[in-house]
Enzyme design. Structure first.
Site, PDB file in Angstrom:
ATOM      1  CG  ASN A  10      -1.676   1.174   1.435  1.00 19.29           C
ATOM      2  OD1 ASN A  10      -1.701   2.178   0.490  1.00 19.29           O
ATOM      3  ND2 ASN A  10      -2.545   1.447   2.431  1.00 19.29           N
ATOM      4  CE  LYS A  12      -0.425   3.174   4.654  1.00 22.18           C
ATOM      5  NZ  LYS A  12      -0.426   3.241   6.224  1.00 22.18           N
ATOM      6  CG  HIS A  96      -5.966   1.977   5.150  1.00 20.52           C
ATOM      7  ND1 HIS A  96      -5.460   2.796   6.177  1.00 20.52           N
ATOM      8  CD2 HIS A  96      -5.208   0.923   4.912  1.00 20.52           C
ATOM      9  CE1 HIS A  96      -4.189   2.531   6.502  1.00 20.52           C
ATOM     10  NE2 HIS A  96      -3.892   1.508   5.876  1.00 20.52           N
ATOM     11  CD  GLU A  98      -3.093   5.359   6.829  1.00 20.61           C
ATOM     12  OE1 GLU A  98      -3.162   5.333   5.504  1.00 20.61           O
ATOM     13  OE2 GLU A  98      -2.264   5.022   7.493  1.00 20.61           O
ATOM     14  CD  GLU A 167      -3.694  -2.347   7.164  1.00 20.88           C
ATOM     15  OE1 GLU A 167      -2.442  -2.809   6.803  1.00 20.88           O
ATOM     16  OE2 GLU A 167      -4.072  -1.226   7.205  1.00 20.88           O
ATOM     17  N   GLY A 173       2.427   2.372  10.744  1.00 22.46           N
ATOM     18  CA  GLY A 173       3.431   3.416  10.679  1.00 22.46           C
ATOM     19  C   GLY A 173       4.278   3.795  11.833  1.00 22.46           C
ATOM     20  CB  SER A 212       5.055  -1.734  12.022  1.00 20.95           C
ATOM     21  OG  SER A 212       4.606  -0.731  12.146  1.00 20.95           O
TER      22      SER A 212
HETATM   23  P1  13P Z   1       2.807   0.283   7.517  1.00 19.55           P
HETATM   24  O1  13P Z   1       3.345  -0.924   7.122  1.00 19.55           O
HETATM   25  O2  13P Z   1       3.689   1.587   6.955  1.00 19.55           O
HETATM   26  O3  13P Z   1       2.679   0.326   9.006  1.00 19.55           O
HETATM   27  O4  13P Z   1       1.819   0.359   7.079  1.00 19.55           O
HETATM   28  C1  13P Z   1       0.710  -0.587   7.241  1.00 19.55           C
HETATM   29  C2  13P Z   1      -0.659  -0.282   6.329  1.00 19.55           C
HETATM   30  O5  13P Z   1      -1.308   0.849   6.995  1.00 19.55           O
HETATM   31  C3  13P Z   1      -0.965  -0.935   5.316  1.00 19.55           C
HETATM   32  O6  13P Z   1      -2.189  -0.714   4.733  1.00 19.55           O
END
Ligand code: 13P
Length: 250
Positions: A10, A12, A96, A98, A167, A173, A212
């Site tokens: 992803n 982002k 997601h 976010e 997640e 992150g 992560s």
């Molecule tokens: P990270 O791997 O950067 O923690 O992000 C995970 C994520 O949100 C994947 O959709």
């Protein structure tokens, strides 16, 4: 039931024309025939570039969101499933954290987006996960079950076509990964819920872990009984790291 793990990146809101070309070049150079499925969920403006770069490769194209609405009409800023299909998009991340957090997406909205993806022949990667406060309050199970239940309620008839991603919000992150035991415990809850709704099909469904995941911890997480792949943010932007995660999924 055999199922291939899925390793999905992803990106982002990262990327750039030159950076994408370099990253895909390095990935394709280092990728033999992966024993898992691989996808990259990229920002929509790069679909055209990525479609060309990934043509004929073992990496499938994915989106990070999809409109809940059918194609056409006055919905400024939305991307329909039909538009995604025009670019060969095979997967779409839906719900997601976010999107839930910054764009107010509710469980019902997420369920409608899952339906829209399925109607377009796109595999939704449905994200569920608890915040730190929810975990500390002992509400993890309740939260992820509620999130998944909304999706099951609307999409029960073709549930086996979806991919679920656990997640934990506190692990995204932050460099704080769920321990393999913590992740497996939640994956087992989700598997049982899928089993209840989809019966025997649940065993063949993929539940990814995200938060992560990196080159150092991937193998241990992926070794858990109910972890069938990963949804990777930061580490998917670095070719050597993403390749190592792909190699760990077998
Ligand atoms: P990270 O791997 O950067 O923690 O992000 C995970 C994520 O949100 C994947 O959709």
């Amino acid at each position: 039931m055999t199922k291939k793990p899925l390793i999905a990146g992803n990106w982002k809101m990262n990327g750039g024309l030159a950076a994408n070309q370099a990253l895909i070049g390095a990935l394709l150079q280092g990728l033999d025939t992966p024993s898992c499925d691989v996808a990259l969920c990229v920002p929509a403006p790069y679909f055209s570039q990525l479609k060309a770069l990934l043509e004929g490769s073992a990496i499938a194209l994915g989106a990070q969101d999809i409109s809940a609405r059918p194609h056409g009409g006055a919905f400024t800023g939305e991307h329909s499933g039909a538009m995604l299909r025009d670019f060969g998009v095979r997967y779409a991340i839906v719900g997601h954290s976010e999107r839930r957090q910054y764009h107010g997406e509710t469980d019902e909205h997420v369920a409608a987006k899952v339906a829209a993806a399925l109607a377009s022949g796109i595999t939704p990667i449905v994200c569920v996960g608890e915040t730190l406060a929810e975990r500390e309050a002992g509400r993890t199970e309740e939260v992820v079950k509620r999130q998944l239940a909304a999706v099951i309620h609307v999409n029960g008839h073709c549930l086996s076509e979806i991919v679920v991603a656990y997640e934990p919000v506190w692990a995204i992150g932050t460099g704080k990964t769920a321990s393999p035991e913590q992740a497996q415990a939640v994956h087992a809850v989700l598997r049982a819920q899928l089993q209840h709704a989809a019966g025997d099909h649940a065993a063949g469904m993929r539940i990814l872990y995200g938060g992560s995941m990196n080159a150092a911890n991937a193998a241990e997480l992926l070794a858990q009984a109910d972890i069938d792949g990963g949804l990777i943010g930061g580490a998917s932007l670095k070719a050597p790291d993403f390749l190592q995660i792909i190699a760990a999924a077998r």
